[in-house]
Motif scaffolding. Structure first.
Motif, PDB file in Angstrom:
ATOM      1  N   GLU A 169      11.849   3.456  -6.057  1.00  0.00           N
ATOM      2  CA  GLU A 169      10.391   3.497  -5.995  1.00  0.00           C
ATOM      3  C   GLU A 169       9.969   4.450  -4.888  1.00  0.00           C
ATOM      4  OE1 GLU A 169       8.361  -0.414  -7.182  1.00  0.00           O
ATOM      5  OE2 GLU A 169      10.150  -1.065  -6.127  1.00  0.00           O
ATOM      6  N   THR A 170       9.227   5.486  -5.262  1.00  0.00           N
ATOM      7  CA  THR A 170       8.733   6.408  -4.257  1.00  0.00           C
ATOM      8  C   THR A 170       7.628   5.708  -3.467  1.00  0.00           C
ATOM      9  OG1 THR A 170       7.194   7.357  -5.886  1.00  0.00           O
ATOM     10  CG2 THR A 170       9.304   8.484  -5.565  1.00  0.00           C
ATOM     11  N   ILE A 171       7.600   5.976  -2.169  1.00  0.00           N
ATOM     12  CA  ILE A 171       6.587   5.368  -1.305  1.00  0.00           C
ATOM     13  C   ILE A 171       5.940   6.463  -0.457  1.00  0.00           C
ATOM     14  CG2 ILE A 171       7.742   3.123  -1.241  1.00  0.00           C
ATOM     15  CD1 ILE A 171       8.808   3.774   1.488  1.00  0.00           C
ATOM     16  N   HIS A 172       4.737   6.215  -0.036  1.00  0.00           N
ATOM     17  CA  HIS A 172       3.988   7.191   0.750  1.00  0.00           C
ATOM     18  C   HIS A 172       4.553   7.289   2.163  1.00  0.00           C
ATOM     19  CE1 HIS A 172       0.828   7.748  -2.229  1.00  0.00           C
ATOM     20  NE2 HIS A 172       0.749   6.440  -2.370  1.00  0.00           N
ATOM     21  N   PHE A 173       4.464   8.484   2.738  1.00  0.00           N
ATOM     22  CA  PHE A 173       4.758   8.644   4.155  1.00  0.00           C
ATOM     23  C   PHE A 173       3.599   8.035   4.942  1.00  0.00           C
ATOM     24  CE2 PHE A 173       7.466  12.044   2.465  1.00  0.00           C
ATOM     25  CZ  PHE A 173       8.629  11.842   3.212  1.00  0.00           C
ATOM     26  N   PRO A 174       3.835   7.599   6.178  1.00  0.00           N
ATOM     27  CA  PRO A 174       2.770   6.947   6.963  1.00  0.00           C
ATOM     28  C   PRO A 174       1.492   7.770   7.076  1.00  0.00           C
ATOM     29  CG  PRO A 174       4.886   6.662   8.048  1.00  0.00           C
ATOM     30  CD  PRO A 174       5.126   7.596   6.906  1.00  0.00           C
ATOM     31  N   ASP A 175       1.626   9.109   7.214  1.00  0.00           N
ATOM     32  CA  ASP A 175       0.418   9.918   7.384  1.00  0.00           C
ATOM     33  C   ASP A 175      -0.341  10.124   6.079  1.00  0.00           C
ATOM     34  OD1 ASP A 175       2.242  11.569   6.171  1.00  0.00           O
ATOM     35  OD2 ASP A 175       1.976  13.260   7.534  1.00  0.00           O
ATOM     36  N   GLU A 176       0.198   9.611   4.961  1.00  0.00           N
ATOM     37  CA  GLU A 176      -0.499   9.684   3.680  1.00  0.00           C
ATOM     38  C   GLU A 176      -1.367   8.449   3.438  1.00  0.00           C
ATOM     39  OE1 GLU A 176       2.332  12.353   0.795  1.00  0.00           O
ATOM     40  OE2 GLU A 176       3.000  10.298   1.184  1.00  0.00           O
ATOM     41  N   VAL A 177      -1.181   7.436   4.259  1.00  0.00           N
ATOM     42  CA  VAL A 177      -1.978   6.210   4.142  1.00  0.00           C
ATOM     43  C   VAL A 177      -3.152   6.310   5.120  1.00  0.00           C
ATOM     44  CG1 VAL A 177      -2.004   3.697   4.357  1.00  0.00           C
ATOM     45  CG2 VAL A 177       0.041   4.862   3.482  1.00  0.00           C
ATOM     46  N   ARG A 178      -4.337   6.273   4.599  1.00  0.00           N
ATOM     47  CA  ARG A 178      -5.521   6.417   5.437  1.00  0.00           C
ATOM     48  C   ARG A 178      -5.705   5.237   6.379  1.00  0.00           C
ATOM     49  NH1 ARG A 178      -9.740   8.609   0.764  1.00  0.00           N
ATOM     50  NH2 ARG A 178      -8.911  10.739   0.645  1.00  0.00           N
ATOM     51  N   ILE A 231       0.818  -1.209   0.000  1.00  0.00           N
ATOM     52  CA  ILE A 231       0.000   0.000   0.000  1.00  0.00           C
ATOM     53  C   ILE A 231       0.851   1.258   0.000  1.00  0.00           C
ATOM     54  CG2 ILE A 231      -0.212   0.275   2.517  1.00  0.00           C
ATOM     55  CD1 ILE A 231      -3.163   1.004   2.052  1.00  0.00           C
ATOM     56  N   TYR A 232       2.108   1.147   0.438  1.00  0.00           N
ATOM     57  CA  TYR A 232       2.986   2.308   0.511  1.00  0.00           C
ATOM     58  C   TYR A 232       3.580   2.680  -0.849  1.00  0.00           C
ATOM     59  CZ  TYR A 232       2.881   2.331   5.620  1.00  0.00           C
ATOM     60  OH  TYR A 232       2.475   2.424   6.926  1.00  0.00           O
ATOM     61  N   PHE A 233       3.647   1.754  -1.776  1.00  0.00           N
ATOM     62  CA  PHE A 233       4.337   1.997  -3.038  1.00  0.00           C
ATOM     63  C   PHE A 233       3.559   2.950  -3.944  1.00  0.00           C
ATOM     64  CE2 PHE A 233       6.351  -1.788  -1.476  1.00  0.00           C
ATOM     65  CZ  PHE A 233       7.676  -1.626  -1.845  1.00  0.00           C
ATOM     66  N   GLU A 234       4.299   3.837  -4.635  1.00  0.00           N
ATOM     67  CA  GLU A 234       3.669   4.842  -5.463  1.00  0.00           C
ATOM     68  C   GLU A 234       4.111   4.756  -6.916  1.00  0.00           C
ATOM     69  OE1 GLU A 234       2.801   9.681  -5.322  1.00  0.00           O
ATOM     70  OE2 GLU A 234       4.407   8.819  -4.117  1.00  0.00           O
ATOM     71  N   ARG A 235       5.379   5.091  -7.245  1.00  0.00           N
ATOM     72  CA  ARG A 235       5.831   5.105  -8.626  1.00  0.00           C
ATOM     73  C   ARG A 235       7.271   4.631  -8.726  1.00  0.00           C
ATOM     74  NH1 ARG A 235       5.053   9.914 -13.155  1.00  0.00           N
ATOM     75  NH2 ARG A 235       5.632   8.623 -14.920  1.00  0.00           N
ATOM     76  N   SER A 236       7.600   4.004  -9.856  1.00  0.00           N
ATOM     77  CA  SER A 236       8.929   3.422 -10.049  1.00  0.00           C
ATOM     78  C   SER A 236       9.758   4.220 -11.045  1.00  0.00           C
ATOM     79  CB  SER A 236       8.803   1.976 -10.540  1.00  0.00           C
ATOM     80  OG  SER A 236       8.034   1.202  -9.645  1.00  0.00           O
ATOM     81  N   TYR A 237      11.057   4.317 -10.767  1.00  0.00           N
ATOM     82  CA  TYR A 237      12.002   4.996 -11.654  1.00  0.00           C
ATOM     83  C   TYR A 237      13.246   4.134 -11.829  1.00  0.00           C
ATOM     84  CZ  TYR A 237       9.263   9.192 -10.508  1.00  0.00           C
ATOM     85  OH  TYR A 237       8.248  10.097 -10.330  1.00  0.00           O
ATOM     86  N   PHE A 238      13.696   3.983 -13.064  1.00  0.00           N
ATOM     87  CA  PHE A 238      14.976   3.323 -13.303  1.00  0.00           C
ATOM     88  C   PHE A 238      16.090   4.297 -12.944  1.00  0.00           C
ATOM     89  CE2 PHE A 238      12.627   0.797 -16.698  1.00  0.00           C
ATOM     90  CZ  PHE A 238      12.575  -0.353 -15.925  1.00  0.00           C
ATOM     91  N   MET A 239      17.117   3.778 -12.285  1.00  0.00           N
ATOM     92  CA  MET A 239      18.278   4.594 -11.942  1.00  0.00           C
ATOM     93  C   MET A 239      19.417   4.240 -12.885  1.00  0.00           C
ATOM     94  SD  MET A 239      18.235   4.341  -7.768  1.00  0.00           S
ATOM     95  CE  MET A 239      19.861   5.081  -7.661  1.00  0.00           C
ATOM     96  N   ALA A 240      19.974   5.239 -13.544  1.00  0.00           N
ATOM     97  CA  ALA A 240      21.114   5.039 -14.438  1.00  0.00           C
ATOM     98  C   ALA A 240      22.293   5.834 -13.903  1.00  0.00           C
ATOM     99  CB  ALA A 240      20.770   5.497 -15.856  1.00  0.00           C
ATOM    100  N   PRO A 241      23.497   5.273 -13.939  1.00  0.00           N
ATOM    101  CA  PRO A 241      24.652   6.034 -13.457  1.00  0.00           C
ATOM    102  C   PRO A 241      24.960   7.185 -14.403  1.00  0.00           C
ATOM    103  CG  PRO A 241      25.355   3.985 -14.478  1.00  0.00           C
ATOM    104  CD  PRO A 241      23.866   3.933 -14.411  1.00  0.00           C
TER     105      PRO A 241
END
Length: 275
Positions: free
Chosen positions: A162-171, A105-115
């Motif tokens: 992967e960006t994830i929600h802060f705890p206070d963003e999860v209802r 439930i915490y997961f939001e969006r994924s990004y590939f990391m390139a050096p």
């Protein structure tokens, strides 16, 4: 791939210059809204509810509504200062945890990391360390004027953030209505349900799942195109108001006025119809 963020990430004293690229894309079919009468696309203007007038971008300020109809106005300079103070900081991995400890439930969006330039060795080091330890990194990053909590993990030989929600963003689940309280389940019903679960259990293969609605919609669109069930936007342009604020509208209005001042060119004689 388009770069959405450029900076560096570190763990301990190891610093890795990186670029972020969106790992997923929205493939929803976008439908435009047309005027039913003349098939011209509908546009939306920024209108003040009080003055009932179209508002220019330079006349718009940002504000926070702390109670009904009461606002705190925030200057652009103040927001830019906060943004710059956070963006100037390198992203630091602050903890290492196990992936299974984080609920989906915490997961939001994924990004590939390139050096980025000169970061390949450190990139490989972090990748190997995560693989060997079986851990993921927890970090903070500023993306599009919003501080984000994020995790860094290995995905098919690539580091992914992967960006994830802060705890206070999860209802809270306590706010979900009509959740039944614990009830005694009939054993026969439970055994049947478990049997059904067992019969439908398989290895996860993402390739077997498709967006059937999108496929059907595209087939419908192609059928209509093939049957010439199409419309063309009317070339007739209504007179634009003198207080045009949208840049493209202003440019088009200028072109239209210029054309009106030019002398009318002689029309070519129509071509003879062939039998």
């Amino acid at each position: 791939m388009h770069t959405v963020w450029k900076g560096s990430i570190s763990f301990g004293l190891v610093n890795i210059p990186i670029k972020l690229h969106a790992a997923t894309e929205n493939k929803d079919i976008k439908l435009r809204q047309l005027h039913k009468e003349c098939h011209t696309p509908i546009s939306y203007a920024k209108v003040c509810e009080g003055c009932k007038q179209e508002v220019k971008n330079e006349d718009i300020v940002k504000a926070y509504e702390y109670s009904k109809n009461k606002f705190v106005i925030l200057d652009v300079e103040e927001l830019e200062k906060l943004k710059k103070e956070n963006e100037d900081k390198a992203v630091e991995i602050i903890d290492f945890v196990k992936l299974e400890e984080i609920d989906p439930i915490y997961f939001e969006r994924s990004y590939f990391m390139a050096p980025d330039s000169g970061g390949s060795k450190a990139y490989s080091l972090l990748r190997e360390a995560l693989q060997e330890s079986g851990k993921i990194g927890v970090a903070k990053i500023m993306i599009r004027s919003k501080e984000q909590l994020a995790i860094v993990r290995v995905y098919k030989e690539t580091l992914i953030m992967e960006t994830i929600h802060f705890p206070d963003e999860v209802r809270s689940t306590a706010d979900v209505p009509n959740i039944p309280s614990e009830q005694t389940v009939v054993k026969k019903e439970l055994d049947t349900a478990l049997m059904l679960v067992d019969q439908l259990t398989t290895a996860f293969d993402p390739e077997k799942y498709t967006d059937e609605y999108r496929t059907d919609l595209m087939e419908l669109i192609e059928e209509k195109k093939a049957g010439n069930h199409v419309v063309t936007t009317s070339e007739k342009q209504t007179e634009l108001p003198s207080n045009v604020t949208d840049l493209m509208s202003a440019l088009q209005a200028s072109l239209d006025k210029t054309k009106q001042k030019k002398p009318t060119t002689r029309k070519r004689a129509p071509k003879a119809k062939t039998s």
